[in-house]
Design an enzyme around this catalytic site. Structure first.
Site, PDB file in Angstrom:
ATOM      1  N   CYS A  40       2.932  74.864  42.347  1.00 15.50           N
ATOM      2  CA  CYS A  40       1.909  74.903  41.298  1.00 15.50           C
ATOM      3  C   CYS A  40       1.004  73.674  41.336  1.00 15.50           C
ATOM      4  O   CYS A  40       0.394  73.320  40.336  1.00 15.50           O
ATOM      5  CB  CYS A  40       2.555  75.030  39.926  1.00 15.50           C
ATOM      6  N   GLY A  41       0.956  72.994  42.467  1.00 18.85           N
ATOM      7  CA  GLY A  41       0.001  71.895  42.597  1.00 18.85           C
ATOM      8  C   GLY A  41       0.600  70.519  42.421  1.00 18.85           C
ATOM      9  O   GLY A  41      -0.133  69.531  42.292  1.00 18.85           O
ATOM     10  N   LYS A  42       1.912  70.409  42.425  1.00 11.63           N
ATOM     11  CA  LYS A  42       2.523  69.093  42.204  1.00 11.63           C
ATOM     12  C   LYS A  42       2.200  68.157  43.366  1.00 11.63           C
ATOM     13  O   LYS A  42       1.672  67.063  43.170  1.00 11.63           O
ATOM     14  CB  LYS A  42       4.040  69.259  42.020  1.00 11.63           C
ATOM     15  N   GLY A  47      16.124  73.377  50.187  1.00 14.20           N
ATOM     16  CA  GLY A  47      16.319  73.315  48.742  1.00 14.20           C
ATOM     17  C   GLY A  47      17.746  73.642  48.327  1.00 14.20           C
ATOM     18  O   GLY A  47      18.193  73.290  47.233  1.00 14.20           O
ATOM     19  N   ARG A  63       7.500  74.699  55.109  1.00 12.27           N
ATOM     20  CA  ARG A  63       7.442  73.296  54.675  1.00 12.27           C
ATOM     21  C   ARG A  63       7.163  72.335  55.814  1.00 12.27           C
ATOM     22  O   ARG A  63       7.305  72.678  56.981  1.00 12.27           O
ATOM     23  CB  ARG A  63       8.804  72.919  54.069  1.00 12.27           C
TER      24      ARG A  63
HETATM   25  C1  OXD Z   1      11.227  72.830  44.919  1.00 16.18           C
HETATM   26  C2  OXD Z   1      11.068  71.802  45.963  1.00 16.18           C
HETATM   27  O1  OXD Z   1      11.446  74.001  45.259  1.00 16.18           O
HETATM   28  O2  OXD Z   1      10.655  70.695  45.631  1.00 16.18           O
HETATM   29  O3  OXD Z   1      11.077  72.490  43.752  1.00 16.18           O
HETATM   30  O4  OXD Z   1      11.362  72.067  47.134  1.00 16.18           O
HETATM   31 MN    MN Z   2      10.585  70.381  43.569  1.00 15.03          MN
END
Ligand code: OXD
Ligand code: MN
Length: 626
Positions: free
Chosen positions: A275-277, A225, A390
């Site tokens: 958050c669930g994206k 990130g 990740r």
């Molecule tokens: C975030 C990502 O932290 O998508 O928003 O990695």
């Molecule tokens: Mn993101």
């Protein structure tokens, strides 16, 4: 070519790499590469084109450099970031601003001259003994009005490899565009590494963004990130460009929701990290275009969106075979994946928090050798994997990839969803009255409890404008205004919805299960086509019980009780009023350029809530409104 530039390039590049670079007819690019070769002083330079051969070179380099390790399954590798380098560093992420430029009080800024002096000082000889990888990509589909060419310089083969999974190739595009390319530039160095190949000088970690120059510097860090230029660094540059040109760069997934008679309706959705994206964009039965960043443009009065990326840098915590069957399957398929900050066991398989099965006794993780009960220097128990661990994959390798993933025209947007981590205020799903009401009372009023995706304490309720607060690179009021203007250009704007997956009862238990969102998506899809009625509340439109009961049955084969519905969809007036108070206060005191209409719309919202309270009380059951 300028003689000095030519000399620098010829000195460091092999003939083959030099030829690859100058095949792109763009002096700005040549100057840029030469400038950072001179400053960072790498041992060698590898210019990577779009060929399989070059891409494979990078993959192999990541193993050879020790930045990734092979796992038992074919194509799978693991990378570790340092123990204190596990998330985006907001404190040390700053915008470089010229004298007289005011980005408002919410953005972390530093005087450009001072910041450049500092970062140039840190970058001097920083790539000593390292190879510099030069890579070309495009953001957005190729050959499209949406696409932006980018060049990434990095001395991390892990970053260069991640780029490959996440972004579309750009070398040929640079050749095609030549001197016309309006490209973004990224310079990254992981700096000095220890024997585990982990950045050592994290006190000198910096992520500095130059909006006008279209360049981002990232040093002494490895976490994706912070370092993967085309991801969050590019998002900030694109927000700046989008506002100037009247389009949108949003922290949004893009997915196809499948309605009756094979109809597919595209939705974007903005949720803060963790958050669930991703899990929403991966709901079984639907198709994914992207899980993180979308560009939206108006074409002939309609909104279209594309996925800026072509891969996924997804959070792995909690992924299990029952709730996430598609990701689960992919994570167990012998195809290219980079895992990061998971636990690696003796047999070279991986474990993460929330995976099916037993927690292993020991293994290797972001803290080095790990065993159950291991504590860090502060005395905190170290979890087997990091909560922000990740996986990185290409979307094309997913069973549910949408056929329009690379469509240069983009996907027509039927609806936009905003969602945060909210334990006590919003109902699980609600449609706003119109674009302006949605942008102001849902998107601009979004709050979320903090998570492990950024450094700092978790679980604190924070304002998070359109889930984009960490990435907005212009004054917040201008950003809202750009969103409001966007809607005005549309003949029929997408419907705007708010969702909340995290509502809790008084005892702190979640009121919904993880899969309930499967139903909310179907309901929203039907609303876009006007195929279900809704109940008007003071804050928008909510589903009728009968429709949800039918959908729960159809989608989840589950009985949905009226009791559950009433508990979930009660309109909580005191909480909603407090929220308006908090949001208004933020805009009044902290966002000097707030558009006036924001206050007008919030006031209107407050009046409606007060009126409802007088007539129906503080906690209103949907049947009272229907
Ligand atoms: C975030 C990502 O932290 O998508 O928003 O990695
Ligand atoms: Mn993101």
């Amino acid at each position: 070519m300028d003689e000095k530039i030519g000399n620098i390039l010829r000195n460091k590049l092999t003939e083959k790499d030099y030829q690859k670079l100058i095949k792109i007819d763009n002096p700005e690019l040549h100057n840029f590469v030469a400038e950072y070769i001179e400053l960072c002083n790498p041992e060698s330079v590898f210019v990577c084109d779009d060929s399989d051969e070059d891409r494979d070179y990078i993959r192999k380099a990541a193993i050879k450099d020790g930045e990734e390790m092979k796992l038992a399954m074919e194509g799978h590798t693991v990378h570790f970031d340092g123990y204190y380098d596990q998330a985006r560093d907001k404190k040390r992420t700053k915008f470089l601003v010229d004298e007289g430029v005011d980005l408002g009080p919410n953005l972390n800024t530093i005087d450009k001259k001072e910041g450049l002096e500092e970062i140039n000082g840190i970058m001097k000889n920083i790539m000593n003994g390292h190879t510099l990888y030069v890579r070309f990509f495009t953001l957005g589909p190729m050959n499209s009005i949406f696409s932006i060419p980018c060049v990434q310089l990095t001395d991390s083969s892990y970053v260069a490899h991640s780029d490959d999974l996440l972004y579309r190739p750009g070398y040929e595009e640079f050749i095609r565009q030549g001197r016309d390319a309006r490209f973004f530039k990224f310079v990254h160095s992981e700096g000095r590494l220890d024997e585990r190949k982990i950045s050592v000088d994290i006190d000198k970690r910096r992520i500095y963004i130059d909006n006008e120059g279209g360049i981002v510097y990232s040093v002494n860090t490895q976490y994706g990130g912070n370092t993967i230029g085309l991801k969050k660094p590019a998002m900030r540059l694109a927000i700046y460009r989008a506002e100037k040109e009247g389009w949108l760069t949003e922290h949004m997934f893009l997915m196809g929701i499948h309605g009756p008679n094979n109809r597919v309706t595209y939705f974007t959705g903005a949720f803060p990290s963790l958050c669930g994206k991703t899990s929403t964009s991966m709901v079984p039965g639907e198709t994914i275009v992207g899980d993180d960043i979308s560009y939206l443009r108006v074409k002939e009065g309609k909104a279209y969106a594309v996925n800026v990326e072509k891969g996924m840098f997804g959070i792995i915590m909690g992924v299990n075979s029952k709730d996430d069957p598609i990701i689960w399957k992919r994570l167990h398929t012998p195809k290219e994946i980079i895992f990061s900050n998971v636990l690696v066991t003796e047999d070279k398989s991986v474990y993460w928090i929330g995976k099916d099965g037993e927690i292993p006794e020991k293994g290797m993780n972001h803290s080095g050798e790990w065993f159950k009960g291991k504590k860090d220097a502060e005395g905190n128990e170290i979890t087997p994997s990091h909560r922000n661990a990740r996986f990185t994959i290409s979307l094309d390798t997913l069973d549910n990839a949408d056929p329009n993933i690379h469509n240069p025209e983009g996907c027509p947007v039927g609806g936009i969803i905003y969602g945060g981590r909210d334990s006590d205020t919003w109902v699980p799903v609600e449609q706003s009255f119109n674009w302006q009401h949605g942008i102001i009372t849902k998107a601009s009023a979004l709050e979320s409890e903090t998570t492990a995706a950024t450094l700092g304490k978790e679980g604190v309720r924070k304002f998070n404008l359109m889930s984009n607060l960490d990435f907005i690179s212009i004054p917040l009021g201008s950003y809202i205004q750009n969103n409001l203007n966007f809607g005005k250009k549309l003949e029929k704007p997408p419907l705007i919805f708010a969702v909340n997956y995290f509502l809790k009862d008084k005892d702190g238990n979640f009121l919904n299960s993880k899969v309930d969102k499967f139903v909310w998506l179907k309901w929203m899809e039907l609303r876009v086509h006007n195929e279900v009625d809704a109940i008007e509340t003071p804050t928008g439109y909510i589903p009728e019980y009968k429709d949800l009961r039918r959908l729960f049955n159809e989608v989840l084969k589950k009985d949905y009780s009226e009791e559950a519905y009433n508990q979930q969809f009660t309109i909580r007036i005191p909480e909603l009023l407090s929220k308006i108070g908090r949001i208004e206060e933020i805009y009044r005191t902290k966002v000097p350029d707030t558009p006036k209409i924001v206050f007008v719309e919030l006031e209107k919202q407050r009046d409606k809530l007060k009126k409802a309270k007088e007539e129906l009380g503080e906690y209103i059951l949907p049947e009272k409104l229907g």
